[in-house]
Design a protein around this motif. Structure first.
Motif, mmCIF file in Angstrom:
data_model
loop_
_atom_site.group_PDB
_atom_site.id
_atom_site.type_symbol
_atom_site.label_atom_id
_atom_site.label_comp_id
_atom_site.label_asym_id
_atom_site.label_seq_id
_atom_site.Cartn_x
_atom_site.Cartn_y
_atom_site.Cartn_z
ATOM 1 N N UNK A 24 0.790 -1.228 0.000
ATOM 2 C CA UNK A 24 0.000 0.000 0.000
ATOM 3 C C UNK A 24 0.819 1.273 0.000
ATOM 4 N N UNK A 25 2.142 1.149 0.016
ATOM 5 C CA UNK A 25 3.011 2.323 0.082
ATOM 6 C C UNK A 25 2.739 3.331 -1.036
ATOM 7 N N UNK A 26 2.667 2.896 -2.308
ATOM 8 C CA UNK A 26 2.434 3.874 -3.381
ATOM 9 C C UNK A 26 1.095 4.606 -3.250
ATOM 10 N N UNK A 27 0.090 3.958 -2.698
ATOM 11 C CA UNK A 27 -1.205 4.619 -2.506
ATOM 12 C C UNK A 27 -1.158 5.610 -1.353
ATOM 13 N N UNK A 28 -0.455 5.256 -0.299
ATOM 14 C CA UNK A 28 -0.361 6.145 0.868
ATOM 15 C C UNK A 28 0.527 7.350 0.596
ATOM 16 N N UNK A 29 1.508 7.178 -0.274
ATOM 17 C CA UNK A 29 2.442 8.257 -0.591
ATOM 18 C C UNK A 29 2.399 8.515 -2.091
ATOM 19 N N UNK A 30 1.379 9.248 -2.513
ATOM 20 C CA UNK A 30 1.170 9.540 -3.935
ATOM 21 C C UNK A 30 2.421 10.196 -4.515
ATOM 22 N N UNK A 31 2.793 9.759 -5.694
ATOM 23 C CA UNK A 31 3.949 10.327 -6.368
ATOM 24 C C UNK A 31 5.269 9.682 -5.970
ATOM 25 N N UNK A 32 5.221 8.706 -5.082
ATOM 26 C CA UNK A 32 6.453 8.039 -4.664
ATOM 27 C C UNK A 32 7.022 7.233 -5.825
ATOM 28 N N UNK A 33 8.316 7.289 -5.977
ATOM 29 C CA UNK A 33 8.990 6.488 -6.998
ATOM 30 C C UNK A 33 9.246 5.101 -6.427
ATOM 31 N N UNK A 34 9.082 4.096 -7.250
ATOM 32 C CA UNK A 34 9.293 2.716 -6.823
ATOM 33 C C UNK A 34 10.389 2.090 -7.666
#
Length: 65
Positions: A24-34
Protein backbone atom coordinates in the motif's frame (compact mmCIF):
# COMPACT_ATOMS: atom_id res chain seq x y z
CA UNK A 1 12.62 9.30 2.49
CA UNK A 2 13.57 5.79 1.47
CA UNK A 3 11.62 2.68 2.36
CA UNK A 4 12.78 -0.83 1.62
CA UNK A 5 10.53 -3.82 1.93
CA UNK A 6 9.67 -7.29 0.78
CA UNK A 7 6.00 -8.21 0.58
CA UNK A 8 6.81 -11.85 1.36
CA UNK A 9 8.63 -11.00 4.59
CA UNK A 10 5.27 -10.70 6.33
CA UNK A 11 6.08 -14.04 7.93
CA UNK A 12 7.30 -11.82 10.73
CA UNK A 13 3.72 -11.04 11.75
CA UNK A 14 4.62 -11.65 15.35
CA UNK A 15 6.67 -8.44 15.03
CA UNK A 16 3.74 -6.56 13.45
CA UNK A 17 4.97 -7.10 9.88
CA UNK A 18 2.31 -7.02 7.20
CA UNK A 19 2.55 -7.20 3.41
CA UNK A 20 -0.05 -4.41 3.34
CA UNK A 21 2.59 -1.94 4.53
CA UNK A 22 4.74 -2.34 1.43
CA UNK A 23 1.94 -3.12 -1.03
CA UNK A 24 0.00 0.00 0.00
CA UNK A 25 3.01 2.32 0.08
CA UNK A 26 2.43 3.87 -3.38
CA UNK A 27 -1.21 4.62 -2.51
CA UNK A 28 -0.36 6.15 0.87
CA UNK A 29 2.44 8.26 -0.59
CA UNK A 30 1.17 9.54 -3.93
CA UNK A 31 3.95 10.33 -6.37
CA UNK A 32 6.45 8.04 -4.66
CA UNK A 33 8.99 6.49 -7.00
CA UNK A 34 9.29 2.72 -6.82
CA UNK A 35 12.41 0.77 -7.71
CA UNK A 36 13.13 -2.92 -7.77
CA UNK A 37 16.29 -4.57 -6.56
CA UNK A 38 17.16 -7.01 -9.31
CA UNK A 39 20.06 -8.86 -7.70
CA UNK A 40 19.83 -10.85 -4.49
CA UNK A 41 23.13 -10.93 -2.64
CA UNK A 42 21.82 -13.08 0.23
CA UNK A 43 20.65 -16.26 -1.52
CA UNK A 44 21.79 -18.49 -4.38
CA UNK A 45 19.62 -18.74 -7.50
CA UNK A 46 18.36 -22.30 -6.80
CA UNK A 47 16.94 -21.14 -3.47
CA UNK A 48 15.36 -18.10 -5.13
CA UNK A 49 13.80 -20.33 -7.78
CA UNK A 50 12.16 -22.47 -5.08
CA UNK A 51 10.97 -19.41 -3.14
CA UNK A 52 9.52 -17.83 -6.29
CA UNK A 53 7.80 -21.09 -7.18
CA UNK A 54 6.22 -21.35 -3.74
CA UNK A 55 5.06 -17.72 -3.79
CA UNK A 56 3.81 -17.78 -7.42
CA UNK A 57 0.23 -18.89 -6.55
CA UNK A 58 -0.18 -16.02 -4.07
CA UNK A 59 -3.06 -13.75 -5.03
CA UNK A 60 -1.54 -10.68 -3.38
CA UNK A 61 1.99 -9.48 -3.73
CA UNK A 62 4.40 -8.07 -6.21
CA UNK A 63 5.62 -10.22 -9.10
CA UNK A 64 9.00 -11.87 -8.41
CA UNK A 65 12.01 -10.53 -10.25
Amino acid sequence: MTAVGDDFQAIYGFRSASADFILGFPERFAGAATGTLEHNYRAAQPLLDVANGVSAPAEDGLPPT
